[in-house]
Design a protein around this motif. Structure first.
Motif, mmCIF file in Angstrom:
data_model
loop_
_atom_site.group_PDB
_atom_site.id
_atom_site.type_symbol
_atom_site.label_atom_id
_atom_site.label_comp_id
_atom_site.label_asym_id
_atom_site.label_seq_id
_atom_site.Cartn_x
_atom_site.Cartn_y
_atom_site.Cartn_z
ATOM 1 N N SER A 90 0.824 -1.199 0.000
ATOM 2 C CA SER A 90 0.000 0.000 0.000
ATOM 3 C C SER A 90 0.865 1.258 0.000
ATOM 4 O O SER A 90 1.981 1.289 0.522
ATOM 5 C CB SER A 90 -0.900 -0.003 1.236
ATOM 6 O OG SER A 90 -1.569 1.219 1.386
ATOM 7 N N LEU A 91 0.315 2.318 -0.583
ATOM 8 C CA LEU A 91 1.001 3.625 -0.585
ATOM 9 C C LEU A 91 1.327 4.084 0.829
ATOM 10 O O LEU A 91 2.300 4.816 1.046
ATOM 11 C CB LEU A 91 0.109 4.655 -1.284
ATOM 12 C CG LEU A 91 0.679 6.073 -1.434
ATOM 13 C CD1 LEU A 91 1.890 6.069 -2.370
ATOM 14 C CD2 LEU A 91 -0.403 7.023 -1.967
ATOM 15 N N TYR A 92 0.548 3.641 1.792
ATOM 16 C CA TYR A 92 0.769 3.995 3.198
ATOM 17 C C TYR A 92 2.213 3.733 3.617
ATOM 18 O O TYR A 92 2.784 4.478 4.414
ATOM 19 C CB TYR A 92 -0.204 3.184 4.056
ATOM 20 C CG TYR A 92 -0.066 3.349 5.555
ATOM 21 C CD1 TYR A 92 -0.618 4.441 6.218
ATOM 22 C CD2 TYR A 92 0.599 2.388 6.320
ATOM 23 C CE1 TYR A 92 -0.519 4.572 7.591
ATOM 24 C CE2 TYR A 92 0.707 2.508 7.695
ATOM 25 C CZ TYR A 92 0.145 3.611 8.331
ATOM 26 O OH TYR A 92 0.254 3.730 9.688
ATOM 27 N N TYR A 93 2.804 2.678 3.081
ATOM 28 C CA TYR A 93 4.151 2.276 3.490
ATOM 29 C C TYR A 93 5.256 2.882 2.634
ATOM 30 O O TYR A 93 6.431 2.609 2.855
ATOM 31 C CB TYR A 93 4.262 0.753 3.448
ATOM 32 C CG TYR A 93 3.288 0.061 4.364
ATOM 33 C CD1 TYR A 93 3.476 0.034 5.742
ATOM 34 C CD2 TYR A 93 2.153 -0.560 3.847
ATOM 35 C CE1 TYR A 93 2.578 -0.587 6.584
ATOM 36 C CE2 TYR A 93 1.234 -1.189 4.685
ATOM 37 C CZ TYR A 93 1.454 -1.198 6.050
ATOM 38 O OH TYR A 93 0.558 -1.812 6.882
ATOM 39 N N SER A 94 4.892 3.721 1.679
ATOM 40 C CA SER A 94 5.884 4.218 0.715
ATOM 41 C C SER A 94 6.922 5.141 1.345
ATOM 42 O O SER A 94 8.016 5.317 0.786
ATOM 43 C CB SER A 94 5.175 4.950 -0.431
ATOM 44 O OG SER A 94 4.462 6.076 0.064
ATOM 45 N N PHE A 150 8.001 4.740 4.574
ATOM 46 C CA PHE A 150 8.601 4.074 5.731
ATOM 47 C C PHE A 150 10.118 4.005 5.573
ATOM 48 O O PHE A 150 10.637 3.780 4.472
ATOM 49 C CB PHE A 150 8.044 2.653 5.886
ATOM 50 C CG PHE A 150 6.782 2.583 6.703
ATOM 51 C CD1 PHE A 150 5.773 3.539 6.568
ATOM 52 C CD2 PHE A 150 6.582 1.557 7.609
ATOM 53 C CE1 PHE A 150 4.611 3.473 7.311
ATOM 54 C CE2 PHE A 150 5.423 1.476 8.364
ATOM 55 C CZ PHE A 150 4.442 2.440 8.213
ATOM 56 N N ASP A 151 10.818 4.218 6.685
ATOM 57 C CA ASP A 151 12.276 4.141 6.660
ATOM 58 C C ASP A 151 12.737 2.733 6.309
ATOM 59 O O ASP A 151 13.743 2.546 5.622
ATOM 60 C CB ASP A 151 12.842 4.556 8.024
ATOM 61 C CG ASP A 151 12.509 6.002 8.368
ATOM 62 O OD1 ASP A 151 12.399 6.819 7.429
ATOM 63 O OD2 ASP A 151 12.349 6.298 9.563
ATOM 64 N N ASN A 152 12.021 1.749 6.813
ATOM 65 C CA ASN A 152 12.356 0.358 6.524
ATOM 66 C C ASN A 152 11.178 -0.259 5.780
ATOM 67 O O ASN A 152 10.148 -0.554 6.371
ATOM 68 C CB ASN A 152 12.629 -0.408 7.823
ATOM 69 C CG ASN A 152 13.077 -1.840 7.577
ATOM 70 O OD1 ASN A 152 13.118 -2.300 6.439
ATOM 71 N ND2 ASN A 152 13.398 -2.553 8.646
ATOM 72 N N ARG A 153 11.327 -0.474 4.503
ATOM 73 C CA ARG A 153 10.210 -0.989 3.704
ATOM 74 C C ARG A 153 9.829 -2.415 4.084
ATOM 75 O O ARG A 153 8.768 -2.898 3.716
ATOM 76 C CB ARG A 153 10.549 -0.911 2.212
ATOM 77 C CG ARG A 153 10.691 0.514 1.668
ATOM 78 C CD ARG A 153 9.392 1.308 1.821
ATOM 79 N NE ARG A 153 8.303 0.721 1.082
ATOM 80 C CZ ARG A 153 8.071 0.937 -0.210
ATOM 81 N NH1 ARG A 153 8.866 1.745 -0.894
ATOM 82 N NH2 ARG A 153 7.042 0.369 -0.816
ATOM 83 N N GLN A 154 10.706 -3.088 4.827
ATOM 84 C CA GLN A 154 10.365 -4.427 5.277
ATOM 85 C C GLN A 154 9.251 -4.410 6.321
ATOM 86 O O GLN A 154 8.660 -5.458 6.632
ATOM 87 C CB GLN A 154 11.606 -5.124 5.844
ATOM 88 C CG GLN A 154 12.638 -5.476 4.784
ATOM 89 C CD GLN A 154 13.798 -6.277 5.357
ATOM 90 O OE1 GLN A 154 13.992 -6.324 6.573
ATOM 91 N NE2 GLN A 154 14.571 -6.896 4.483
ATOM 92 N N ASP A 155 8.966 -3.232 6.885
ATOM 93 C CA ASP A 155 7.860 -3.104 7.828
ATOM 94 C C ASP A 155 6.506 -3.052 7.118
ATOM 95 O O ASP A 155 5.463 -3.095 7.773
ATOM 96 C CB ASP A 155 8.021 -1.837 8.676
ATOM 97 C CG ASP A 155 9.188 -1.940 9.644
ATOM 98 O OD1 ASP A 155 9.578 -3.083 9.971
ATOM 99 O OD2 ASP A 155 9.703 -0.897 10.073
ATOM 100 N N ALA A 156 6.531 -2.932 5.790
ATOM 101 C CA ALA A 156 5.283 -2.857 5.029
ATOM 102 C C ALA A 156 4.526 -4.183 5.103
ATOM 103 O O ALA A 156 5.118 -5.261 5.007
ATOM 104 C CB ALA A 156 5.575 -2.507 3.576
#
Length: 471
Positions: free
Chosen positions: A395-399, A401-407
């Protein structure tokens, strides 16, 4: 023997959502003289120990997750104290009590007589009601139609020593203190939902499942993705497990003896929760007085009109064999039943269609499902007639995020059949799935095809647009 002191057109045994809906429709719309009997609190499982308190707890857990995400959007703050479990529980209890009161007010306003007591059948038209559970304070009611809608209760294993030391989903809502470490036994939607909430609120969470996946009636894509997400977020999943014994070791802690795919072991928990199924609440009804037939799971046998084998006795909700333990299903079935019983020729065929019923699991992330799973569709229509569309994305919500692995990824699937690619199954997992499913559920009930999905202009940027842009 109790003297018959009341007569009515419609006697509803059970004050849960389905019973309430049917009683209110019969009284309001058709002016049927209606009596409702409930032994506990009005609203049934949904209001008291189910949908409503569960969803507000899910909201609390989701807010805690959002607080963790906030730093990625530039917010900087410190939590001054841990989650106030006891304060939240008090607010949740107040909400439930308020809803109980509202239901009782509705019954008074709508001329439905409410008897708070325990019902038992003494014939196919007569029911004794022990008011407030007092067997010496009986009222006998004679009714033209009797609806059994008493719901069920969570089961506790009878073959595990010390199982009484654990709680069920009912007990979850009675916890006044947040457990530090919880063992949840079960792989169904209740186990999955409670595990997600516990974990998101900071409780060390272990799940014990008999096989290798959760939600075994759901599409394999849902099962696979949920397992990935639950293990990723720190839930410890004990696969191929069985429980041997529970032992009280003092100070509120219990030792669980178990076997899993790694062999025999033990662990200590301050809460053990059984989520291993539900049992129909029929023991006090004395159904043997009417010869109402049960299936091999002790559920009442019904036809598509909710009729039992006894001509004037109907059943709906968790006590019957329709296979959907969902509040909206009981409500819909109850309203259609009242239409058929009291609505005249115009509603002579009124009944609930039990196909393509949308369902949501309030897990972390949410799950939505309607229609056939891929394996079920292949079995019903044959491999050559099935076309599957899949997509997975973040989701764009995670775009930011410092760590994309948290998406948390979203995974969606459409199951289509025939040359026109009619959509017969839709399965989604990811943030926002619960609200998204309702509209797509309407589309499936109307017989939408993949081309219909394609013709719908996407709403951008949303997660839902992925369902109308699949290739």
């Amino acid at each position: 023997m109790a003297q018959i002191v009341k007569e009515c057109d419609y006697l509803v045994i059970g004050g849960g959502s389905g019973g309430l809906a049917s009683a209110r429709r019969a009284s309001n719309l058709y002016r049927a003289k209606t009596i409702l009997v409930e032994a506990k609190r009005l609203g049934g499982t949904c209001v008291n120990v189910g949908c409503v308190p569960k969803k507000v707890t899910w909201h609390a857990a989701s807010i805690h997750e959002t607080l963790k995400d906030a730093k990625n959007y530039g917010f900087s703050f410190k939590e001054t104290k841990a989650f106030d479990w006891q304060g939240f529980v008090a607010k949740r209890a107040a909400l439930v009590k308020r809803l109980n009161t509202i239901h009782e007010e509705h019954l008074n306003d709508e001329s439905i007589e409410y008897l708070h007591g325990t019902a038992s059948l003494v014939g196919h038209q007569t029911v004794n009601v022990a008011l407030d559970g007092d067997e010496f304070n009986l009222v006998a009611v004679k009714a033209k139609h009797i609806l059994i809608a008493v719901g069920g209760h969570p089961s506790i294993p009878s073959d595990i020593e010390g199982s009484e030391l654990g709680i069920t989903s009912d007990g979850f809502f009675e916890l006044q203190k947040q457990p530090k470490k919880v063992a949840i036994v079960g792989a169904g939607y209740i186990a999955v939902e409670l595990a997600g909430m516990f974990n998101a609120l900071g409780t060390e969470t272990h799940m014990f499942i008999r096989h290798d996946q959760f939600l075994r009636s759901f599409d394999p894509m849902i099962q696979d993705q949920l397992m990935i997400q639950y293990e990723r977020c720190g839930i410890v999943v004990h696969k191929q497990s069985s429980q041997v014994k529970v032992e009280d070791i003092g100070n509120g802690w219990k030792k669980l003896y178990y076997k899993d795919s790694d062999g025999e072991s033990t662990d200590e928990f301050d809460c053990i929760l059984w989520a291993v199924g539900r049992t129909p609440e029929l023991s006090r009804l004395h159904l043997d007085a009417t010869n109402v037939q049960l299936d091999d799971k002790s559920r009442i046998k019904t036809d598509k009109y909710q009729n039992t084998n006894v001509h004037n006795i109907q059943a709906l909700g968790d006590v019957c064999d329709r296979g959907f333990e969902l509040t909206p299903v009981a409500i819909a079935a109850g309203r259609r039943l009242a239409d058929r019983l009291f609505g005249g020729d115009r509603h002579a065929d009124a009944h609930l269609e039990y196909d393509s019923i949308p369902s949501v699991v309030f897990s972390h992330p949410e799950i939505g499902s309607i229609g056939l799973t891929e394996p079920a569709a292949r079995k019903q229509y044959g491999d050559s007639n099935i076309k599957i569309y899949n997509t997975s994305f973040s989701s764009l919500y995670y775009s930011v995020f410092d760590n994309r692995q948290d998406a948390i990824p979203c995974s969606y699937k459409l199951v289509c059949v025939g040359q026109d690619e009619k959509v017969v199954g839709l399965h989604i997992i990811g943030p926002g799935s619960s609200e998204m499913l309702q509209g797509f559920g309407v589309a499936l009930k109307m017989g939408a095809t993949k081309a219909d999905f394609d013709r719908c202009v996407a709403i951008h940027p949303t997660n839902a647009e992925e369902l109308v842009t699949m290739k």
